[in-house]
Design a protein around this motif. Structure first.
Motif, PDB file in Angstrom:
ATOM      1  N   LYS A 294      -1.572  -1.191  25.556  1.00  0.00           N
ATOM      2  CA  LYS A 294      -1.091  -2.520  25.834  1.00  0.00           C
ATOM      3  C   LYS A 294      -1.972  -3.440  25.202  1.00  0.00           C
ATOM      4  CE  LYS A 294      -0.548  -5.883  29.485  1.00  0.00           C
ATOM      5  NZ  LYS A 294      -0.556  -6.237  30.861  1.00  0.00           N
ATOM      6  N   ILE A 304       5.855 -10.653  25.285  1.00  0.00           N
ATOM      7  CA  ILE A 304       5.544  -9.507  26.414  1.00  0.00           C
ATOM      8  C   ILE A 304       7.063  -8.829  26.795  1.00  0.00           C
ATOM      9  CG2 ILE A 304       4.883  -8.694  28.709  1.00  0.00           C
ATOM     10  CD1 ILE A 304       2.642  -9.444  26.963  1.00  0.00           C
ATOM     11  N   TRP A 311       8.252  -0.538  24.582  1.00  0.00           N
ATOM     12  CA  TRP A 311       7.606   0.487  25.393  1.00  0.00           C
ATOM     13  C   TRP A 311       8.755   1.251  25.918  1.00  0.00           C
ATOM     14  CZ3 TRP A 311       2.490   2.063  26.180  1.00  0.00           C
ATOM     15  CH2 TRP A 311       2.348   3.158  27.099  1.00  0.00           C
ATOM     16  N   GLU A 312       9.628   0.890  26.539  1.00  0.00           N
ATOM     17  CA  GLU A 312      10.551   1.523  27.305  1.00  0.00           C
ATOM     18  C   GLU A 312      11.373   2.413  26.423  1.00  0.00           C
ATOM     19  OE1 GLU A 312      12.769  -1.508  29.732  1.00  0.00           O
ATOM     20  OE2 GLU A 312      14.581  -0.157  29.064  1.00  0.00           O
ATOM     21  N   CYS A 318       8.369   8.329  30.050  1.00  0.00           N
ATOM     22  CA  CYS A 318       8.076   7.420  31.184  1.00  0.00           C
ATOM     23  C   CYS A 318       6.712   7.829  31.845  1.00  0.00           C
ATOM     24  CB  CYS A 318       9.309   7.438  31.813  1.00  0.00           C
ATOM     25  SG  CYS A 318      10.516   6.310  31.029  1.00  0.00           S
ATOM     26  N   GLY A 320       3.865   6.424  31.019  1.00  0.00           N
ATOM     27  CA  GLY A 320       2.732   5.474  30.877  1.00  0.00           C
ATOM     28  C   GLY A 320       1.666   5.715  29.901  1.00  0.00           C
TER      29      GLY A 320
ATOM     30  N   ASP B  79       9.843   4.277  36.685  1.00  0.00           N
ATOM     31  CA  ASP B  79       9.682   4.100  35.192  1.00  0.00           C
ATOM     32  C   ASP B  79       9.430   2.824  34.591  1.00  0.00           C
ATOM     33  OD1 ASP B  79      12.698   6.468  34.728  1.00  0.00           O
ATOM     34  OD2 ASP B  79      10.541   6.633  35.095  1.00  0.00           O
ATOM     35  N   CYS B  82       6.026   2.194  34.953  1.00  0.00           N
ATOM     36  CA  CYS B  82       4.982   3.122  33.808  1.00  0.00           C
ATOM     37  C   CYS B  82       4.850   1.807  32.749  1.00  0.00           C
ATOM     38  CB  CYS B  82       5.701   3.966  33.315  1.00  0.00           C
ATOM     39  SG  CYS B  82       5.513   5.244  34.705  1.00  0.00           S
ATOM     40  N   ASN B  83       5.724   1.023  32.443  1.00  0.00           N
ATOM     41  CA  ASN B  83       5.365   0.227  31.174  1.00  0.00           C
ATOM     42  C   ASN B  83       4.259  -0.487  31.389  1.00  0.00           C
ATOM     43  OD1 ASN B  83       5.487  -1.740  29.344  1.00  0.00           O
ATOM     44  ND2 ASN B  83       7.907  -1.764  29.372  1.00  0.00           N
ATOM     45  N   PRO B  84       3.151  -0.700  30.693  1.00  0.00           N
ATOM     46  CA  PRO B  84       1.768  -1.332  30.739  1.00  0.00           C
ATOM     47  C   PRO B  84       2.364  -2.813  30.645  1.00  0.00           C
ATOM     48  CG  PRO B  84       1.815   0.012  28.655  1.00  0.00           C
ATOM     49  CD  PRO B  84       3.017   0.260  29.439  1.00  0.00           C
ATOM     50  N   PHE B  85       3.135  -3.108  29.984  1.00  0.00           N
ATOM     51  CA  PHE B  85       3.507  -4.569  29.862  1.00  0.00           C
ATOM     52  C   PHE B  85       4.098  -5.202  31.026  1.00  0.00           C
ATOM     53  CE2 PHE B  85       2.063  -4.571  25.647  1.00  0.00           C
ATOM     54  CZ  PHE B  85       2.453  -3.561  25.151  1.00  0.00           C
ATOM     55  N   TYR B  86       4.438  -4.364  31.825  1.00  0.00           N
ATOM     56  CA  TYR B  86       5.156  -5.156  33.214  1.00  0.00           C
ATOM     57  C   TYR B  86       4.196  -5.279  34.097  1.00  0.00           C
ATOM     58  CZ  TYR B  86       7.915  -5.154  37.170  1.00  0.00           C
ATOM     59  OH  TYR B  86       8.531  -5.577  38.610  1.00  0.00           O
ATOM     60  N   ASN B  87       4.272  -6.627  34.489  1.00  0.00           N
ATOM     61  CA  ASN B  87       3.459  -7.116  35.542  1.00  0.00           C
ATOM     62  C   ASN B  87       4.153  -6.838  36.916  1.00  0.00           C
ATOM     63  OD1 ASN B  87       1.539  -8.053  33.773  1.00  0.00           O
ATOM     64  ND2 ASN B  87       2.768  -9.752  33.207  1.00  0.00           N
ATOM     65  N   SER B  94      13.841  -4.483  32.422  1.00  0.00           N
ATOM     66  CA  SER B  94      14.105  -3.302  31.781  1.00  0.00           C
ATOM     67  C   SER B  94      15.662  -2.902  31.700  1.00  0.00           C
ATOM     68  CB  SER B  94      13.367  -2.092  32.236  1.00  0.00           C
ATOM     69  OG  SER B  94      14.174  -0.973  32.155  1.00  0.00           O
TER      70      SER B  94
END
Lengths: 647, 109
Positions: A294, A304, A311-312, A318, A320, B79, B82-87, B94
């Motif tokens: 990140k 972002i 990322w998705e 999935c 991480g 899922d 898992c995305n580090p950009f997701y707060n 998504s």
């Protein structure tokens, strides 16, 4: 050499291609095959090394081409089966040509069968002008006579070549239109005269094709070229992207006209990504954690949500974390996005982790490879690095890694510290820069800045160098700023033991700061302040004025105490410190550059002090208000009590 | 309406006490006379609450269906996480998640 038609399709007479068709088909085949250089096309390449020396046509571009023919899917499937590609598993030239003819047959309404290709057929039409060839081929349609045909074909060939060049230059639709102009009313099949003309042509040139084809009457649809317009656009983008990606000698023919191309990772890109991966995670077989990735990708300055989407797309499992292929895919998507490409709806097949792992063997982590790569990049990066070095302070680094990183490649470890981003695009732009930048190699060793990442470096997450945390409330007044400036140059000049007068009582503001102040550094300043304050007070900023006036208002329980306290220690220490400060001055004097530096640092300190003072001021104002309130409260109490006492 | 159901969910959680191992809760009660709808609640181990509001005109979904829907929702949610950009706390953007939810809803309707 392949003879006749492939087994699956050619049970009859050999596949005869007209001259023009041969050319067209060979062009198309070259394009499809070129796209397969990345290895997407399985199958024995040697079988395909017939005429064009190209590998087999990749399934992807071929499929695209077929789709462009605007035939229904079942028809395309039939064609694919018939031509034998399914059977043999790849699109060799034979299969490809047969398929093209079948397409032509289908487009003219004939049933898709082997027999169809035996009769003369128009050239296949492809609506997506990915391949100018087809469109052009639409044109020779208007063969009104043999003689006319010949010169027409000739001009077509010329335009064909021209088109190939323009292919890369995005000027496709205009060129299409003239070719397409002759309106075509489907002329009846004129077998005899045409075949005659064709055979002439055929005999004229030798082409290493599977057999020549019987003459046919091509049909032309003028809308073909017009539809080339929209089709040209993605090509344009692709061309620009690919150019940007390719460094000099790049694989331009590979990356030409297929929508998959922007998502295909070239060798250089691959190496670059791998290097970046290494900088983040030494073990290439393990993965990068989410937070690390990140931070890394955030430096790319994409929004972002976009990063989240990338990322998705790229984190297929999935979990991480990004493995090397996932990382490459993500990086590639980011780079593409930065180059203006819209993000795909789904992960393109060429970016799938399995594909990436299969297509590219585990990179050789040897220095040689890296060095060669870095050398190619280093020259590009050098000038940038230089510029960056000059422009940005050393502190700023931590940008997206740059291929340059280490000119010699030794400091791979240093890379981890100096991560700068260099988009391949930038690299390619840099490739033109002169090589004399190599002389700069020595400098950017510690920090290298990538090309475009200049701006990016500036913008990137790294904050501008934070001012040294010295709580230098050195100057209570703006005057101190001048004082410093004046003092330092004057000190060396005088060289005498120009000791600042012993700090009698520094003005009140000083003490208030000095609460928080650190000692030695400030003290000399403090010492100077009173002296200057005495001299130049009128010239000072409002800050200094605001503070004295505020003082009398204050009841100053605390401030006064503090001030007195500070005064004494500062006074005491002032002497020795001032002496100490004087001594270094002579040395400073000797080096003018040091003086400048000192002045600059002094300026910085002063500014910090100013900021601190401003803050202090506001805090003190706050205290003042509180004290006021207390006072009022106390007075009220007093009044309440007074009558009681009186009574 | 969703907020009141959230209150009910909290209530349920607190009553559960230590036995929070039980993830599933199927709350079928907020059935107003006028607007007939059902609200289902689901709590994950990390106290993330999923609330599903279903229109009752849709002949009642079976318990199993609801459960499976929640399970899918939970999986998609992890899922997304898992995305580090997701707060955590942001609106989920998504596409995979959205498509899953949409497909689920379509399937029900």
């Amino acid at each position: 050499m392949e003879t006749a038609a492939g087994g699956g399709c050619g049970s009859g007479p050999p596949l005869l291609l007209s001259e023009g068709e041969q050319q067209c088909y060979s062009e198309l085949f070259a394009r499809c095959a070129g796209a397969a250089s990345g290895g997407a096309g399985p199958g024995p390449p040697e079988a395909a090394r017939v005429s064009l020396g190209a590998a087999t046509a990749a399934a992807g571009p071929v499929a695209d081409l077929f789709r462009a023919s605007q035939l229904p899917a079942e028809t395309l499937h039939q064609i694919t089966e018939l031509c034998g590609a399914k059977r043999v598993g790849y699109f060799g030239p034979t299969q490809f040509y047969v398929a093209l003819k079948l397409i032509a047959a289908a487009q003219s309404g004939l049933p898709v069968r082997i027999e169809s290709i035996k009769c003369e057929l128009p050239l296949p039409r492809f609506m997506m002008s990915k391949n100018d060839g087809e469109i052009r081929f639409g044109n020779p349609a208007e063969l009104h006579g043999t003689k006319v045909q010949i010169p027409y074909l000739t001009t077509e060939k010329n335009s064909f070549k021209r088109m190939d060049d323009e292919d890369k230059q995005e000027a496709q639709s205009p060129t299409m239109s003239p070719l397409a102009s002759p309106p075509s009313s489907p002329p009846p099949y004129q077998r005899v005269p045409l075949s005659h003309g064709y055979s002439k042509l055929r005999s004229g040139t030798e082409q290493m094709h599977p057999a020549p084809y019987e003459a046919r009457q091509p049909l032309v649809q003028p809308e073909g070229p017009s539809s080339g317009g929209p089709g040209a656009k993605p090509l344009r983008h692709q061309a620009s992207l690919i150019r940007s990606f390719s460094v000099e000698r790049e694989l331009q023919d590979n990356n030409s006209n297929y929508p998959d191309e922007p998502w295909r990772i070239t060798e250089e890109q691959r190496e670059y990504y791998v290097n970046q991966f290494r900088s983040l995670q030494p073990d290439p077989s393990s993965f990068i954690s989410g937070s690390v990735a990140k931070n890394f990708f955030t430096k790319s300055k994409l929004s972002i949500p976009e990063l989240s989407y990338i990322w998705e797309l790229s984190d297929a499992d999935c979990d991480g974390a990004l493995t090397l292929p996932e990382f490459c895919a993500a990086f590639h998507l980011i780079v593409a996005r930065k180059n203006g490409y819209p993000l795909p709806e789904g992960l393109p097949p060429t970016l799938q982790p399995e594909y990436l792992q299969a297509a590219f063997p585990k990179p050789k982590w040897d220095c040689a490879l890296f060095e060669s790569y870095s050398e190619s990049m280093s020259a590009n990066q050098q000038p940038r690095d230089l510029n960056r070095m000059e422009k940005t302070s050393v502190k700023d680094v931590a940008d997206f890694p740059v291929p340059t990183q280490d000119v010699t490649g030794d400091d791979k470890q240093a890379l981890k510290n100096t991560i700068n981003e260099a988009l391949p695009k930038d690299v390619s732009e840099d490739s033109a820069t002169p090589k004399d930048s190599n002389s700069l190699k020595a400098r950017p060793r510690s920090r290298s800045y990538s090309s475009t990442s200049i701006e990016e470096a500036m913008k990137r997450g790294e904050d501008p160098p934070t001012p040294p945390p010295r709580p230098q409330k050195t100057h209570s007044r703006a005057s101190s700023l001048d004082l410093n400036k004046v003092f330092q140059p004057t000190v060396p000049a005088t060289k005498s033991g120009l000791l600042p007068p012993p700090p009698a009582l520094p003005p009140r503001p000083c003490p208030s700061q000095s609460e928080q102040v650190s000692e030695t550094e400030l003290l000399p300043q403090l010492n100077r302040v009173p002296s200057q304050a005495a001299e130049c007070s009128p010239a000072k900023k409002d800050v200094s004025y605001s503070q004295p006036p505020s003082k009398p208002i204050r009841r100053k329980f605390r401030p006064e105490n503090q001030s007195t306290e500070n005064q004494e220690p500062s006074t005491a220490a002032g002497g020795p410190t001032s002496v100490a400060t004087v001594k270094p001055h002579p040395t400073v004097q000797k080096q003018s550059s040091k003086q400048k530096k000192a002045i600059q640092t002094a300026i910085r300190k002063n500014k910090e002090a100013n900021a601190v003072l401003a803050r202090l001021n506001s805090e003190l104002q706050q205290q003042l208000k509180e004290v006021h309130q207390e006072r009022i409260a106390l007075e009220n109490q007093l009044e309440q009590l007074r009558p009681v006492t009186v009574l | 309406m969703v907020h009141t159901s959230l209150d009910v969910v909290d209530e349920k959680i607190s009553t559960m006490g230590k036995a929070l191992v039980d993830q599933r809760e199927l709350y079928l009660g907020l059935l107003y006379p006028t607007e007939d709808y059902k609200v289902y609640g689901y709590v994950t181990n990390s106290k993330v609450k999923f609330v599903m509001v279903v229109d009752s005109s849709n002949t009642a979904l079976r318990d199993n269906e609801i459960r499976s829907m929640f399970r899918k929702l939970h999986n998609s949610y992890t899922d997304v996480m898992c995305n580090p950009f997701y707060n955590p706390g942001d609106r989920i953007q998504s596409r995979a998640f959205d498509s899953m939810v949409t497909s689920m809803m379509i399937q029900v309707c």
